[in-house]
Design a protein around this motif. Structure first.
Motif, short mmCIF file in Angstrom:
data_model
loop_
_atom_site.label_atom_id
_atom_site.label_comp_id
_atom_site.label_asym_id
_atom_site.label_seq_id
_atom_site.Cartn_x
_atom_site.Cartn_y
_atom_site.Cartn_z
N THR A 160 0.86 -1.19 0.00
CA THR A 160 0.00 0.00 0.00
C THR A 160 0.89 1.23 0.00
O THR A 160 1.87 1.30 0.72
CB THR A 160 -0.88 0.02 1.26
OG1 THR A 160 -1.22 -1.32 1.59
CG2 THR A 160 -2.11 0.83 1.02
N PHE A 161 0.53 2.14 -0.84
CA PHE A 161 1.32 3.35 -0.95
C PHE A 161 0.90 4.30 0.18
O PHE A 161 -0.15 4.89 0.15
CB PHE A 161 1.05 3.98 -2.32
CG PHE A 161 2.04 5.06 -2.67
CD1 PHE A 161 3.31 5.09 -2.10
CD2 PHE A 161 1.71 6.03 -3.59
CE1 PHE A 161 4.21 6.06 -2.46
CE2 PHE A 161 2.61 7.01 -3.93
CZ PHE A 161 3.87 7.03 -3.37
N SER B 291 -1.59 10.29 -6.77
CA SER B 291 -2.47 10.88 -5.76
C SER B 291 -3.92 10.85 -6.22
O SER B 291 -4.82 10.81 -5.39
CB SER B 291 -2.05 12.31 -5.46
OG SER B 291 -2.08 13.06 -6.65
N SER B 292 -4.15 10.83 -7.54
CA SER B 292 -5.52 10.89 -8.00
C SER B 292 -6.19 9.51 -8.00
O SER B 292 -7.39 9.40 -7.98
CB SER B 292 -5.59 11.50 -9.39
OG SER B 292 -4.88 10.67 -10.28
N ASN B 293 -5.37 8.45 -8.05
CA ASN B 293 -5.97 7.14 -8.14
C ASN B 293 -5.31 6.19 -7.14
O ASN B 293 -4.32 5.55 -7.41
CB ASN B 293 -5.79 6.63 -9.59
CG ASN B 293 -6.44 5.27 -9.78
OD1 ASN B 293 -7.03 4.73 -8.86
ND2 ASN B 293 -6.34 4.76 -11.00
N ARG B 294 -5.89 6.08 -5.99
CA ARG B 294 -5.28 5.33 -4.90
C ARG B 294 -5.17 3.84 -5.18
O ARG B 294 -4.24 3.18 -4.77
CB ARG B 294 -6.09 5.53 -3.61
CG ARG B 294 -5.73 6.78 -2.87
CD ARG B 294 -6.36 6.76 -1.49
NE ARG B 294 -5.74 5.77 -0.61
CZ ARG B 294 -4.77 6.07 0.26
NH1 ARG B 294 -4.33 7.30 0.35
NH2 ARG B 294 -4.25 5.15 1.03
N SER C 267 0.13 1.43 -5.83
CA SER C 267 1.27 0.55 -5.67
C SER C 267 1.96 0.29 -6.99
O SER C 267 3.17 0.38 -7.11
CB SER C 267 0.78 -0.74 -5.01
OG SER C 267 1.13 -1.86 -5.76
N ILE C 268 1.16 0.01 -8.03
CA ILE C 268 1.72 -0.24 -9.36
C ILE C 268 2.45 1.00 -9.86
O ILE C 268 3.56 0.92 -10.37
CB ILE C 268 0.59 -0.60 -10.36
CG1 ILE C 268 -0.23 -1.77 -9.85
CG2 ILE C 268 1.18 -0.88 -11.74
CD1 ILE C 268 0.52 -3.07 -9.73
N ASP C 269 1.82 2.16 -9.69
CA ASP C 269 2.44 3.39 -10.17
C ASP C 269 3.76 3.66 -9.46
O ASP C 269 4.72 4.05 -10.09
CB ASP C 269 1.48 4.57 -9.95
CG ASP C 269 0.43 4.61 -11.05
OD1 ASP C 269 0.65 3.93 -12.08
OD2 ASP C 269 -0.58 5.29 -10.86
N HIS D 2 3.86 11.45 -12.66
CA HIS D 2 3.65 10.23 -11.90
C HIS D 2 3.03 10.52 -10.55
O HIS D 2 2.12 9.84 -10.13
CB HIS D 2 4.99 9.51 -11.69
CG HIS D 2 5.26 8.53 -12.78
ND1 HIS D 2 4.62 7.33 -12.84
CD2 HIS D 2 6.07 8.61 -13.85
CE1 HIS D 2 5.04 6.69 -13.91
NE2 HIS D 2 5.91 7.45 -14.54
N LEU D 3 3.51 11.57 -9.93
CA LEU D 3 2.99 11.92 -8.61
C LEU D 3 1.53 12.29 -8.70
O LEU D 3 0.73 11.88 -7.86
CB LEU D 3 3.80 13.07 -8.02
CG LEU D 3 5.24 12.73 -7.70
CD1 LEU D 3 5.92 13.93 -7.07
CD2 LEU D 3 5.29 11.55 -6.75
#
Length: 596
Positions: free
Chosen positions: A4-5, A36-39, A43-45, A31-32
């Motif tokens: 989990t990020f 932040s927009s898609n929780r 993790s993948i990002d 990327h950031l």
DNA sequence: GTAGGGTTAG
């Protein structure tokens, strides 16, 4: 690998500043934003982001920066990213750093172990590969199909036969015995360890033999000094419907040049042209080497000059090939061309050119070569210095050879043996024996070449008693006498005129006397005009090697020396019927498009 | 992310 990020307690903006160093801030910000927009895909990002960041990092400082950011964002326990991190650290030669990260990481998945094993393998640190493999077992982590190839490579390169056999057992235990890739890896391991019997078993048990499997067996036979068998296996491969690729062909060309059969090589060359591998630069090295070694100078030259890619290895193949086939002055001419064109010779080029000088026997050229070496970065190279000693000896200057020897800092058994042989071929038998004692005092263990040098020295100085003793002392040093040692003893007894003892010596040999042994006896018979024994030696010799020009010529000369002209005529007839030609000079080469 | 080759001192 879930994760989990943990971004809730950090502002993404804070990442921006310290990572400026990477110059790709725009990618970074994108990327950031997406993180932040898609929780759900955080993790993948994060993984792909750090992966690309690692790919772009080129220095140790980058790695430290990334490491800091991983901690800042709570990613320090993400096994996927840590594995990538370790791999990249190895690629950047930050070996200790990589190892430290590995050691400090609590949960070591098989991928992480593989990354470390692969990293050590990449830097040829094979002891470390085996160490990590053992540690992995102790940690109860099961290796996977990607672990074994690196471990097998390490076992083969070290070589470490016992360890490799254990790995083989584990491959079977883990159920990977049908993995074609691993079977080839095992085959490679056994070939590198000179375990031809085990290699053969692995090979025979393979359900699917691909071109790599066949190439391994072919090169195994070449490596074992059995090029004839190598070529037979190569034919079997084709008969079983596997087409050679260019790497397989390279091994076959090597086999052809080892048997000295340029005809077979020429047929294979035709095949290679039809298969479209003609322009493969690395294949050309094998081809030039083949033709040059077989004395086919025209073919070698045209392939060399028409090459699109001319690297040092191609230069080396023609120079060393010419040096070995009686085209020594051509070899030196090419070496000069290289220097004139400011192409940097390597150790192999210099070795080959020194050999060419030795073949010519010119002391002037020899001195020039030594000064060239002194001015180069190879002046302390033990292999090159050995070649210089041999060169001076063959140019007749024992003193110069001794001078190079004395100035050689680290003397291995090869250097000592070369100097002993230098004394030997120049008839300085006593000096050779004294040097042998010095060598033993220096704690250097003699090998088969040392003894060959000593027997040669005794032979060329008439020290028959001493030579006989040296030969019989070999077993005390656990050195098994080979054909060349027996041949050298026969030569020694023959020179002394004791043909009867020479013959009895051959009769008592524990191994089958080869062509070199009978050849030595025949030459002795020629010198001492002993027709009866000479005929016997020639008979045995020709039964081993019916098409050798030299054997026929020596026998013919023996008959001629005692006026047996009928014998001379008989040998000539034999040569004609066998197609053996005395003056088989070089001729223009046509590339024949036949099949093998 | 996995296996094969060519030049190479005594």
């Amino acid at each position: 690998m879930s994760f989990t990020f943990n971004s809730h307690h950090r502002s993404f903006k804070s990442l921006h500043l310290p990572l400026k160093i990477f110059i790709f801030n725009s990618t970074f910000s994108r990327h950031l934003t997406s993180c932040s927009s898609n929780r759900s895909s955080n993790s993948i990002d994060a993984e792909s982001f750090f992966t690309s960041l690692l790919q772009k990092s080129t220095r140790k400082v980058h790695l430290s920066q990334i490491q800091n950011q991983l901690i800042v964002y709570g990613l320090q326990s993400n096994g996927f990213i840590i594995t990538k991190f370790v791999s990249r650290s190895f690629e950047l030669k930050e070996i200790d750093h990589a190892r430290q990260v590995f050691d400090e990481f609590p949960v070591r998945h098989v991928f992480l172990w593989n990354a470390v094993i692969r990293g050590y393998s990449m830097h040829k640190m094979f002891d470390k590969v085996l160490e990590m493999y053992s540690a992995m077992q102790i940690a109860f982590v099961n290796p996977d199909a990607y672990t074994f190839p690196y471990v097998l490579k390490a076992c083969g390169d070290l070589p470490e036969l016992g360890f490799g056999r254990a790995v083989h057992a584990q491959i079977l235990r883990h159920g990977f015995d049908n993995d074609a890739f691993l079977r080839n890896g095992l085959l490679s391991f056994y070939v590198k360890c000179d375990e031809s019997a085990s290699a053969r078993v692995v090979f025979d048990q393979m359900k699917v033999k691909d071109v790599v499997s066949w190439t391994l067996i072919v090169s195994g036979y070449v490596q074992n000094g059995d090029p004839t068998e190598a070529l037979r296996v190569f034919r079997n491969m084709r008969e079983s419907g596997v087409n050679p690729d260019w790497i397989a062909s390279v091994s076959a060309f090597k086999a052809c040049s080892d048997v000295g059969d340029s005809n077979q090589g020429r047929c294979l060359h035709g095949l290679v042209i039809r298969m479209g591998y003609e322009l493969e630069p690395d294949l050309r090295v094998a081809l030039v080497s083949l033709y040059a070694k077989c004395g086919e100078a025209t073919a070698a030259r045209s392939l060399f000059y028409e090459a699109k890619v001319v690297d040092v290895m191609l230069w080396n193949s023609i120079i060393s090939g010419f040096a070995k086939s009686g085209y020594a002055s051509e070899a030196l001419e090419l070496f000069n061309q290289m220097i004139a064109r400011s192409i940097q010779p390597d150790a192999v080029t210099i070795q080959s050119s020194i050999l060419a000088t030795a073949q010519i026997g010119s002391l002037e050229q020899a001195k020039w070569m030594e000064s060239y070496v002194s001015a180069s970065s190879y002046r302390h190279d033990v292999v090159i210095r050995t070649a210089l000693i041999d060169m001076y000896a063959k140019c007749g200057s024992v003193e110069m050879a001794r001078r190079v020897f004395s100035r050689t800092r680290t003397k291995d058994v090869v250097v000592w043996s070369a100097m002993i042989m230098s004394y030997g071929i120049n008839g300085w038998g006593r000096d050779a024996m004294n040097l042998f004692n010095e060598m033993k005092m220096a704690g250097v263990c003699p090998n088969e070449v040392t003894f060959l040098g000593l027997i040669t020295a005794c032979s060329h100085s008439g020290l028959v008693e001493e030579g006989w003793e040296v030969f019989h002392s070999m077993r005390d040093y656990r050195v098994e006498p080979l054909q060349k040692h027996y041949a050298s003893v026969v030569d020694m007894l023959g020179r002394a005129g004791d043909l009867g003892k020479a013959y009895r010596f051959i009769e008592a040999m524990p191994i089958d006397p080869g062509a070199s042994v009978w050849g030595a006896l025949l030459r002795a018979c020629e010198v001492h005009r002993s027709v009866g024994l000479g005929e016997h030696a020639a008979e045995r010799l020709l039964s081993l090697d019916a098409f050798d020009v030299g054997h026929h010529v020596v026998l013919s000369n023996l008959y001629a020396s005692v006026g047996l002209w009928g014998g001379v005529e008989r040998v000539r007839g034999l040569m004609r019927s066998r197609g053996v030609c005395k003056d088989s000079g070089s001729s223009a080469v046509e590339i024949e498009l036949g099949t093998m």
